[in-house]
Scaffold this motif. Structure first.
Motif, PDB file in Angstrom:
ATOM      1  N   ALA A   1       0.953  -1.204  -0.028  1.00 21.16           N
ATOM      2  CA  ALA A   1      -0.141   0.035   0.033  1.00 21.16           C
ATOM      3  C   ALA A   1       0.880   1.187   0.101  1.00 21.16           C
ATOM      4  O   ALA A   1       0.670   2.263  -0.630  1.00 21.16           O
ATOM      5  N   ILE A   2       2.142   1.253   0.719  1.00 21.92           N
ATOM      6  CA  ILE A   2       2.909   2.087   0.952  1.00 21.92           C
ATOM      7  C   ILE A   2       3.538   2.645  -0.611  1.00 21.92           C
ATOM      8  O   ILE A   2       3.246   3.692  -1.069  1.00 21.92           O
ATOM      9  N   VAL A   3       4.113   1.631  -1.211  1.00 21.44           N
ATOM     10  CA  VAL A   3       4.722   1.898  -2.575  1.00 21.44           C
ATOM     11  C   VAL A   3       3.742   2.267  -3.613  1.00 21.44           C
ATOM     12  O   VAL A   3       3.985   3.138  -4.337  1.00 21.44           O
ATOM     13  N   LEU A   4       2.251   1.593  -3.582  1.00 19.01           N
ATOM     14  CA  LEU A   4       1.462   2.104  -4.705  1.00 19.01           C
ATOM     15  C   LEU A   4       1.132   3.207  -4.531  1.00 19.01           C
ATOM     16  O   LEU A   4       1.041   4.192  -5.471  1.00 19.01           O
ATOM     17  N   THR A   5       0.687   3.707  -3.450  1.00 18.21           N
ATOM     18  CA  THR A   5       0.291   5.162  -2.958  1.00 18.21           C
ATOM     19  C   THR A   5       1.324   6.098  -3.322  1.00 18.21           C
ATOM     20  O   THR A   5       1.122   7.324  -3.833  1.00 18.21           O
ATOM     21  N   ALA A   6       2.389   5.943  -2.833  1.00 21.78           N
ATOM     22  CA  ALA A   6       3.752   6.563  -3.155  1.00 21.78           C
ATOM     23  C   ALA A   6       3.927   7.140  -4.592  1.00 21.78           C
ATOM     24  O   ALA A   6       4.069   8.178  -4.863  1.00 21.78           O
ATOM     25  N   LYS A   7       3.558   5.830  -5.461  1.00 18.37           N
ATOM     26  CA  LYS A   7       3.786   5.996  -6.906  1.00 18.37           C
ATOM     27  C   LYS A   7       2.752   6.909  -7.520  1.00 18.37           C
ATOM     28  O   LYS A   7       2.942   7.855  -8.259  1.00 18.37           O
ATOM     29  N   ALA A   8       1.386   6.902  -7.047  1.00 17.79           N
ATOM     30  CA  ALA A   8       0.438   7.663  -7.559  1.00 17.79           C
ATOM     31  C   ALA A   8       0.603   9.111  -7.116  1.00 17.79           C
ATOM     32  O   ALA A   8       0.491   9.961  -7.792  1.00 17.79           O
ATOM     33  N   ARG A   9       1.170   9.430  -5.686  1.00 17.44           N
ATOM     34  CA  ARG A   9       1.341  10.759  -5.350  1.00 17.44           C
ATOM     35  C   ARG A   9       2.545  11.148  -6.263  1.00 17.44           C
ATOM     36  O   ARG A   9       2.867  12.544  -6.336  1.00 17.44           O
ATOM     37  N   ALA A  10       3.632  10.645  -6.412  1.00 20.95           N
ATOM     38  CA  ALA A  10       4.805  11.028  -7.259  1.00 20.95           C
ATOM     39  C   ALA A  10       4.562  11.481  -8.481  1.00 20.95           C
ATOM     40  O   ALA A  10       4.808  12.532  -8.830  1.00 20.95           O
TER      41      ALA A  10
END
Length: 333
Positions: free
Chosen positions: A269-278
């Protein structure tokens, strides 16, 4: 491999569509900027959201507005103690064909939609709550030995009231883990409340403009998974999740107050959401700041406090902050 120009064009398109969608929702929803952005990041990451807040704060309106702004079908289920699994996924009914023969036909339940609001999900029994598990994780439901697939976009926003706990059934850890993010919705301030009154007690109506199509959304979801994350940044996400588990290498607060730490789904969840935020910030790579920004909503519902933690009123957000501080200190040495 796409060229640099192609990548920039796709990122710019992502930012434009995201901004248009956020503006379309903002034309109806007053305030709650953090909740709106978190909801959209989860949607872009193909995940589900657990929303915690008191009644009357616009949760149903948010999902309905989101559906109208993308052109998706919306359904709402009011969870109650007498709700049955068949009321969610559907059931087989007996029908007669043109020759008068009787046969079973599957009657789809409200889960067969694009955007599903599971209102006050903790009011239903565990048996009924579990009816959502297969749909959320596998995007399918099984009834009478037959599997029915949920096609296209499928996004669940479940709400629970943190104030009124009488007659509720806390969500089991297995179901909590299926939610990508847990967002906390707060009461509006004075100016926001006045704006809510102005919009809802007058004849003025706010039409939701369609900001994108379902195909646009699917393309954005694909782009999120293509975002690059460096090994050391990926390692930070893994270290953070591991630091939430009680052990010698964990922060003191974790060893004292935590019974179980976050699961591997927390790191995902951290990695996926961080990608969307980036992407939203115009980058095709994940930064340390992206990890820090999404850590709380990605992990707060995945950490199980022990009795001492519950008794002392410790928040899981404080535990996450302490774990992040320790992880960043170790990696800076």
């Amino acid at each position: 491999m796409p060229t640099l120009g192609e990548i920039k064009s796709r990122v710019d398109s992502y930012i434009e569509r995201f901004s248009d969608l956020r503006s379309a929702i903002g034309s109806v929803i007053v305030g709650q900027a953090g909740v709106v952005e978190g909801t959209l990041l989860a949607l872009m990451s193909s995940g589900h959201v657990l929303l915690e807040g008191a009644p009357g704060l616009g949760k149903t309106l948010l999902v309905r507005t989101l559906g109208e702004a993308i052109g998706l079908h919306f359904a709402r289920i009011q969870f109650t103690p007498d709700l049955m699994p068949a009321d969610i996924v559907g059931t087989n009914i007996v029908v007669e064909d043109e020759r008068g023969d009787r046969l079973f036909r599957f009657q789809k339940g409200p889960v067969f939609t694009n955007l599903l609001l599971a209102d006050e999900v903790n009011r239903a029994t565990p048996k009924t709550q579990s009816a959502l598990l297969e749909a959320m994780q596998e995007r399918q439901v099984t009834v009478g030995g037959t599997t029915h697939h949920l096609d296209g976009v499928f996004f669940v926003m479940a709400t629970q009231n943190p104030l009124e706990m009488e007659g509720t059934y806390p969500l089991p850890e297995a179901q909590l883990d299926r939610f990508l993010l847990k967002l906390l919705i707060t009461h509006p301030d004075r100016s926001e409340l006045i704006e809510v009154l102005r919009r809802t007690t007058s004849q003025e109506s706010h039409q939701v403009m369609q900001a994108m199509t379902p195909d646009d959304l699917i393309e954005m979801q694909r782009l999120v998974r293509e975002v690059i994350i460096a090994p050391h940044v990926e390692g930070l996400a893994a270290d953070l999740v591991l630091a939430t588990h009680p052990g010698e290498a964990s922060p003191e607060a974790v060893r004292k107050y935590v019974r179980f730490g976050a699961s591997p789904r927390g790191a995902q969840a951290i990695v996926l959401t961080a990608k969307a935020r980036a992407l939203l910030l115009g980058r095709y790579n994940v930064s340390t700041g992206d990890i820090a920004a999404v850590a709380r909503p990605a992990l707060r519902h995945r950490i199980i406090l022990n009795f001492e933690g519950e008794a002392d009123g410790v928040s899981t957000d404080a535990i996450i902050d302490e774990a992040w501080r320790l992880v960043t200190e170790r990696n800076s040495r």
